[in-house]
Design an enzyme around this catalytic site. Structure first.
Site, PDB file in Angstrom:
ATOM      1  N   GLU A   1      -5.089   1.784   2.981  1.00 23.30           N
ATOM      2  CA  GLU A   1      -4.988   0.525   3.739  1.00 23.30           C
ATOM      3  C   GLU A   1      -5.075   0.793   5.231  1.00 23.30           C
ATOM      4  O   GLU A   1      -5.679   0.024   5.985  1.00 23.30           O
ATOM      5  CB  GLU A   1      -3.667  -0.178   3.407  1.00 23.30           C
ATOM      6  CG  GLU A   1      -3.510  -1.550   4.055  1.00 23.30           C
ATOM      7  CD  GLU A   1      -2.961  -1.533   5.474  1.00 23.30           C
ATOM      8  OE1 GLU A   1      -3.041  -2.566   6.160  1.00 23.30           O
ATOM      9  OE2 GLU A   1      -2.454  -0.473   5.906  1.00 23.30           O
ATOM     10  N   GLU A   2      -4.439   1.871   5.682  1.00 23.33           N
ATOM     11  CA  GLU A   2      -4.378   2.146   7.119  1.00 23.33           C
ATOM     12  C   GLU A   2      -5.747   2.431   7.722  1.00 23.33           C
ATOM     13  O   GLU A   2      -5.928   2.335   8.934  1.00 23.33           O
ATOM     14  CB  GLU A   2      -3.431   3.325   7.392  1.00 23.33           C
ATOM     15  CG  GLU A   2      -1.982   3.090   6.984  1.00 23.33           C
ATOM     16  CD  GLU A   2      -1.287   2.017   7.808  1.00 23.33           C
ATOM     17  OE1 GLU A   2      -1.930   1.419   8.686  1.00 23.33           O
ATOM     18  OE2 GLU A   2      -0.094   1.782   7.577  1.00 23.33           O
TER      19      GLU A   2
ATOM     20  N   ASP B   1       6.301   1.194   6.476  1.00 22.50           N
ATOM     21  CA  ASP B   1       4.890   0.817   6.396  1.00 22.50           C
ATOM     22  C   ASP B   1       4.136   1.841   5.545  1.00 22.50           C
ATOM     23  O   ASP B   1       3.683   2.843   6.068  1.00 22.50           O
ATOM     24  CB  ASP B   1       4.300   0.749   7.807  1.00 22.50           C
ATOM     25  CG  ASP B   1       2.858   0.291   7.839  1.00 22.50           C
ATOM     26  OD1 ASP B   1       2.410  -0.319   6.851  1.00 22.50           O
ATOM     27  OD2 ASP B   1       2.173   0.545   8.831  1.00 22.50           O
TER      28      ASP B   1
ATOM     29  N   HIS C   1       4.006   2.818  12.423  1.00 19.41           N
ATOM     30  CA  HIS C   1       3.030   3.809  12.896  1.00 19.41           C
ATOM     31  C   HIS C   1       3.651   4.843  13.842  1.00 19.41           C
ATOM     32  O   HIS C   1       2.933   5.433  14.659  1.00 19.41           O
ATOM     33  CB  HIS C   1       1.844   3.131  13.590  1.00 19.41           C
ATOM     34  CG  HIS C   1       1.009   2.296  12.689  1.00 19.41           C
ATOM     35  ND1 HIS C   1      -0.195   1.749  13.084  1.00 19.41           N
ATOM     36  CD2 HIS C   1       1.186   1.890  11.405  1.00 19.41           C
ATOM     37  CE1 HIS C   1      -0.720   1.058  12.091  1.00 19.41           C
ATOM     38  NE2 HIS C   1       0.108   1.125  11.053  1.00 19.41           N
TER      39      HIS C   1
ATOM     40  N   ASP D   1       3.493  -6.291   3.422  1.00 19.39           N
ATOM     41  CA  ASP D   1       3.115  -5.226   4.360  1.00 19.39           C
ATOM     42  C   ASP D   1       3.546  -5.579   5.776  1.00 19.39           C
ATOM     43  O   ASP D   1       2.869  -5.270   6.744  1.00 19.39           O
ATOM     44  CB  ASP D   1       1.599  -4.978   4.311  1.00 19.39           C
ATOM     45  CG  ASP D   1       1.188  -3.743   5.113  1.00 19.39           C
ATOM     46  OD1 ASP D   1       2.064  -2.906   5.412  1.00 19.39           O
ATOM     47  OD2 ASP D   1      -0.005  -3.623   5.452  1.00 19.39           O
TER      48      ASP D   1
ATOM     49  N   HIS E   1       0.822  -1.216   0.000  1.00 20.22           N
ATOM     50  CA  HIS E   1       0.000   0.000   0.000  1.00 20.22           C
ATOM     51  C   HIS E   1       0.854   1.264   0.000  1.00 20.22           C
ATOM     52  O   HIS E   1       1.899   1.328   0.639  1.00 20.22           O
ATOM     53  CB  HIS E   1      -1.020   0.001   1.138  1.00 20.22           C
ATOM     54  CG  HIS E   1      -0.470   0.036   2.530  1.00 20.22           C
ATOM     55  ND1 HIS E   1      -0.187   1.224   3.187  1.00 20.22           N
ATOM     56  CD2 HIS E   1      -0.182  -0.940   3.409  1.00 20.22           C
ATOM     57  CE1 HIS E   1       0.248   0.956   4.406  1.00 20.22           C
ATOM     58  NE2 HIS E   1       0.277  -0.359   4.566  1.00 20.22           N
TER      59      HIS E   1
END
Length: 503
Positions: free
Chosen positions: A367-368, A333, A465, A395, A321
């Site tokens: 995606e998140e 990420d 994140h 991912d 993503h």
């Protein structure tokens, strides 16, 4: 007992052996020979070994031996891909491509100008790379903005706490929320102490027990706290390691439950407040958050292909993503996963290879926020689900890969294991369970085989994140190995004579 004796003879001896028996009868003048020939002719017209599990297994083993031999024939191609990715002209290419994008654009939150700028850049990059059928597929995505945010401990001492608001959280009033804290270590403890929670800020100090199990506190923490009358919730970051680093992520509200502001705090602050509470110390926090949710906005999934030479309608999908959270650079990420997937197609193209089936790269959006872009892609393309041989998603970071996680039938798993054996030159051959991924789960649940690239998850969840998700967390050589694995697996599966068998 329908055709039992001759069926067993046919399965165990085969046509050649039965013909030998027939010749023996002829030589001895036995009158049964024509009868045996008659039944042999009948069985040529019937499905061989129908209804016999043992015979089906024997038939499958013969087929699998052929598949095994077919896969072994790709050793030279696999070596060429590995050499190009790890020590050839393409060495470090995926890392350098990614660094250019994230250094230029930065983090790419769903609905943001940064994400749309990155999508347009990637669209042009894929065209310039000579890939085919490069296009953007429209998607409606959530738009949330963090704004300014702070958390100040007022009692028992003044302490400015590092926080990151959780995706889709509402904000506080302009003056903030000032309230006493209730510290709990689990939902069970929260429910036991529900009478103490009203009007307070619930702080979750849940221990880390792996990402899947622990992330439920981030996802559901605000809802569970609101159900017992809390005015806000602060969640210990879902991280395997912390150097005072808060980790954000998505959270969801529930219909019929009041919406309260929610954010992640550091592991260190969560543990400190748990110690304070265990001593009976009163804790008061002032929380301020400007977070806002806006109507859904337009975005795109980014698609490129190498068109199949024999079965262009059949697809092996490789993906990662392009969106990220709004902290760090979104390098780990999942910039690295998206770019390793791009690199897989680049390596195959550079070697002049064209598999029998289409290799399709998809860089997902949003995606998140729970796989928003991939869900809309699935809804659009599921009419052709029978044409998807394998869906692949990277991912989980791109540290040194340990192997492939796979979900599919036993027969498909056996084939994947043979394909992974082609990676013996770099000693990455393991096949693990659970190839699930947020963006490919829709396909897997519908029966399509799925695979994820697997590496050091402890290291991954230390960065993901967080502000630490930057190019510094990545190693170009490790990305080279990831690209080699991704390219070998995707190419060979796309080029086999048959699609992967399903359940």
């Amino acid at each position: 007992m329908q055709h039992s004796l001759l069926t067993l003879l046919f399965c165990f001896l085969g046509v050649r052996q039965l013909n030998t028996i027939h010749q023996g009868f002829l030589q001895k003048g036995k009158t049964m020979a024509p009868l045996i020939f008659f039944f042999m002719g009948v069985f040529y017209l019937l499905p061989s070994c129908s209804g016999k599990a043992l015979c089906e297994d024997v038939g499958h083993m013969k087929t699998f031996r052929k598949i095994k031999e077919e896969i072994a024939g790709y050793q030279d191609v696999a070596k060429a891909i590995i050499d190009l990715a790890v020590c050839g002209k393409a060495q470090n290419r995926s890392y350098e491509r990614l660094a250019l994008l994230v250094d230029t654009v930065g983090p790419r939150l769903s609905g943001s100008k940064n994400l749309e700028k990155a999508i347009q850049i990637m669209y042009q990059n894929l065209i310039n790379d000579g890939l085919e059928n490069v296009h953007l597929e429209p998607v409606k995505v959530p738009r949330w903005e963090r704004g300014q945010e702070s958390a100040m401990m007022l009692e028992p001492r003044n302490h400015s706490m590092a926080i990151l608001g959780l995706g889709s959280s509402i904000g506080t009033p302009p003056e903030g929320i000032t309230a006493e804290v209730l510290v709990v270590s689990s939902f069970d403890e929260l429910h036991r102490r529900a009478s103490e929670a009203r009007g307070k800020i619930v702080v979750y100090n849940q221990p880390y027990k792996g990402y899947g199990e622990t992330a439920q506190y981030r996802v559901q923490g605000a809802v569970e706290a609101a159900k017992v009358g809390a005015v806000a919730s602060l969640i210990r970051s879902v991280a395997s390691f912390s150097i005072y680093s808060p980790h954000t992520g998505i959270q969801f509200y529930q219909d019929g439950v009041p919406q309260i502001p929610t954010a992640c705090i550091t592991v260190e602050d969560a543990e400190m407040m748990a110690r304070m509470a265990s001593r009976g110390t009163k804790i008061v926090i002032q929380l301020k958050m400007e977070a806002k949710n806006y109507p859904d906005t337009d975005s795109f999934n980014t698609v490129a292909e190498i068109t199949g030479s024999k079965y262009p309608e059949q697809v092996v999908l490789v993906s990662g993503h392009l969106d990220s959270w709004d902290v760090g650079q979104g390098a780990l990420d999942d910039g690295s996963g998206a770019f390793v997937s791009w690199e897989a197609l680049s390596l195959i193209k550079d070697l002049g290879l064209r598999p029998k089936r289409t290799l399709r790269l998809v860089m997902w959006t949003a995606e998140e926020q729970g796989g928003v872009g991939s869900l809309q892609y699935y809804q659009l393309h599921k009419v052709n689900i029978s044409n998807f041989s394998l869906v692949m998603e990277s991912d989980l970071g791109n540290f040194m890969p340990t192997g492939l996680a796979f979900t599919g039938s036993d027969k498909a798993r056996a084939i994947i294991k043979e394909v992974m054996n082609l990676l013996q030159p770099i000693n990455i051959t393991q096949v693990f369970e659970d190839g699930d991924g947020t963006d490919i789960n829709y396909w897997i649940k519908a029966g399509v085989p799925g695979a994820s690239l697997l590496d050091d998850l402890k290291q991954y969840f230390s960065f993901h994140h967080s502000h630490g998700d930057t190019m510094t967390a990545l190693d170009p050589m490790q990305m080279n190995y990831s690209a080699a694995v991704w390219a070998v697996v995707s190419y060979v599966i796309a080029d086999l004579d048959e699609m992967l068998p399903r359940q």
